[in-house]
Design a protein around this motif. Structure first.
Motif: not given
Length: 535
Positions: A43-51
């Motif tokens: 749940s709440g997955y938005r892809g990898p962060h910029s880091s």
């Protein structure tokens, strides 16, 4: 007023700072839950962060726990997390002292089962099919003999070697390989970028534009082939303007790119066989067609040769074709001389009739007659004038006798009458003069016509009149006997001659016919009305 709080001396509890308590809790949790497996829904997955790290949550129907996948672990996952996917996460539970929260640090992530992946795959398939990406009308036929083949696959696997080997055996063509990852993080984006890159090649680019594309990968599990189920790959395959062959996995393996591709191959080797024909078969077929063409051309030539011979036999001979035109020509040639003689005789008769009406004696007689008519008219005019004078004189005398009482008026009237009489005399003289002028002009015109029709004018143009001993004109050479005396009249005189032998005894030469001279048009303005044709 101030107050101080003193520690309770009766309490034996150890006093901790907030950091100490948070650290103690962290160590306790990590020791107790050092290696756990948690099953839940992402749940709440938005892809990898910029880091490069990935942050999301795992939940079930009653609870929720935060989760994190560090950058190094994320790149090693066999498939990418997706929103709503049920997974089994392996890792350790830890706390984050800065916010008094706990979370699981995931070291491995796998689907909760093949059924979950298949349900996700089926849901995605229905979604893309509803958009029309799998419609049969969108699929294009493969080119029969491509010049350039583009291959999207891993450059280090056995797949590319099998494809190149099969193409070389069947029909060697130019092969362009776009190397991509076929498994793991980012493999779907690379495959989609390769498909779009091949479609973006233009005519002026150094790399040739492929006529057909092959997207290939070897066999594997559902997780291994998951990159070719990515929506970005399926859309790139459906948008491709170059015909695309999908060769992912073995014959029993199916991915979503197989539905979007123009053709699905059971194996990468089968894709190479679909892309190019067998050159040896083409050579044999070409040789067979060439032999059939030569045989057909030979038979056609024989058939045409026989038809031509039959037509030649049916055609009439040259003599038969020319017999009727020759006969018409001979008849026309025979009738030409007779027609010329008849025309000459008819023209001569017409000329003689015209000449008989234009004799000099007749013209002289008509001139004398017209002169007599003119004299009679002059005499009548003189008599008319005399009678008018006498009449006027009588009337004047009567007026003079009856108007003696009016001498002035009578004198004026007499003066007017004298003027009228003088005018009448002038008009009479003018009429006589005009009549004489028109007569002279008509006589001169008739004389010119007579001179133009005279044969002596023809003699002046270089012709001559041949006469016999009795002074009769000769018109045919056949009428002149050899040795007879003849006379030849020229424009300036006559000479005597003796007739010699004819150059053409069988046919006399027709007499030279002087060209017909157009008679001058008489001046109709000079002819008085109601007079004869000569005036």
């Amino acid at each position: 007023m101030s107050s101080t709080f003193a520690p309770d001396a009766s309490s034996n509890l150890t006093e901790f700072s907030v950091s100490e308590l948070s650290g103690s809790i962290k160590r306790t949790v990590e020791n107790a839950f050092d290696h756990v497996r948690v099953r839940g829904e992402i749940s709440g997955y938005r892809g990898p962060h910029s880091s490069g790290h990935a942050y999301f949550s795992l939940k079930d129907d009653r609870s929720r726990i935060d989760a994190v996948v560090w950058k190094g672990t994320f790149s090693k996952l066999k498939f990418r997390p997706e929103e709503g996917m049920e997974v089994i996460a392996t890792g350790k539970v830890t706390t984050f002292p800065g916010s008094s929260k706990y979370q699981i640090v995931i070291e491995n992530l796998e689907p909760a089962g093949a059924g979950a992946l298949m349900a996700l795959l089926e849901e995605r398939r229905r979604k893309l099919a509803a958009e029309g990406l799998f419609d049969r009308e969108r699929k294009r036929p493969l080119p029969y003999m491509p010049r350039v083949i583009g291959v999207v696959t891993s450059p280090t696997g056995a797949v590319i070697r099998d494809i190149l080997h099969r193409i070389t055996d069947r029909f060697p063509v130019h092969v362009v390989v776009w190397p991509v990852k076929v498994q793991g993080e980012g493999s779907g984006e690379e495959v989609a970028a390769a498909i779009r890159g091949f479609n973006a090649v233009g005519p002026s680019d150094p790399m040739p534009r492929p006529d057909v594309l092959i997207v290939a990968r070897g066999g594997g599990s559902l997780e291994d082939l998951w990159s070719f189920n990515d929506e970005i790959v399926v859309r790139a395959a459906a948008e491709s303007t170059i015909p695309l062959i999908s060769a992912v996995g073995h014959e029993t393996d199916w991915t979503l790119i197989d539905h979007a591709a123009d053709v699905r191959a059971p194996t990468p080797t089968g894709a190479a066989e679909m892309a190019v024909p067998v050159k040896a078969d083409l050579d044999a077929q070409l040789a067979n067609l060439s032999a059939r063409l030569r045989g057909s051309a030979s038979r056609q030539m024989d058939h045409r040769r026989q038809s031509l011979r039959a037509l030649v036999r049916a055609l009439p001979s040259l003599d038969q074709l020319l017999a009727l035109p020759r006969r018409r020509f001979d008849e026309a040639a025979a009738g030409l001389g007779r027609g010329l003689e008849r025309t000459t005789i008819a023209k001569r008769r017409t000329f003689e009739r015209a000449a008989s009406g234009l004799r000099f004696e007749l013209l002289t007689g008509r001139l004398v007659q017209q002169r007599q008519i003119l004299a009679d008219r002059l005499l009548r005019a003189d008599r008319c004038v005399e009678r008018q004078i006498l009449s006027e004189k009588g009337r004047i005398a009567r007026l003079d006798a009856s108007l003696k009482s009016l001498p002035a008026r009578l004198e004026a009237h007499l003066q007017r009458e004298r003027q009228n009489l003088a005018s009448l005399i002038r008009h009479a003289d003018t009429a006589v003069s005009h009549t004489l002028s028109r007569g002279r002009a008509a006589l001169a015109g008739q004389d010119r016509v007579l001179q133009s029709l005279s044969y002596k004018n023809v003699l002046k143009r270089g012709y001559a009149v041949v006469r016999d001993g009795e002074d009769r004109p000769l018109t045919r050479a056949a009428n002149v006997a050899e040795g007879s005396a003849i006379s030849i009249e020229f424009a300036d005189g006559r000479i005597s001659a003796i007739a010699g032998e004819s150059t053409d005894p069988g046919q006399a030469a027709p007499a030279a016919i002087p060209p017909k001279r157009k008679a001058p048009k008489p001046d109709v303005t000079s002819v008085p009305p109601k007079q004869g044709s000569l005036f």
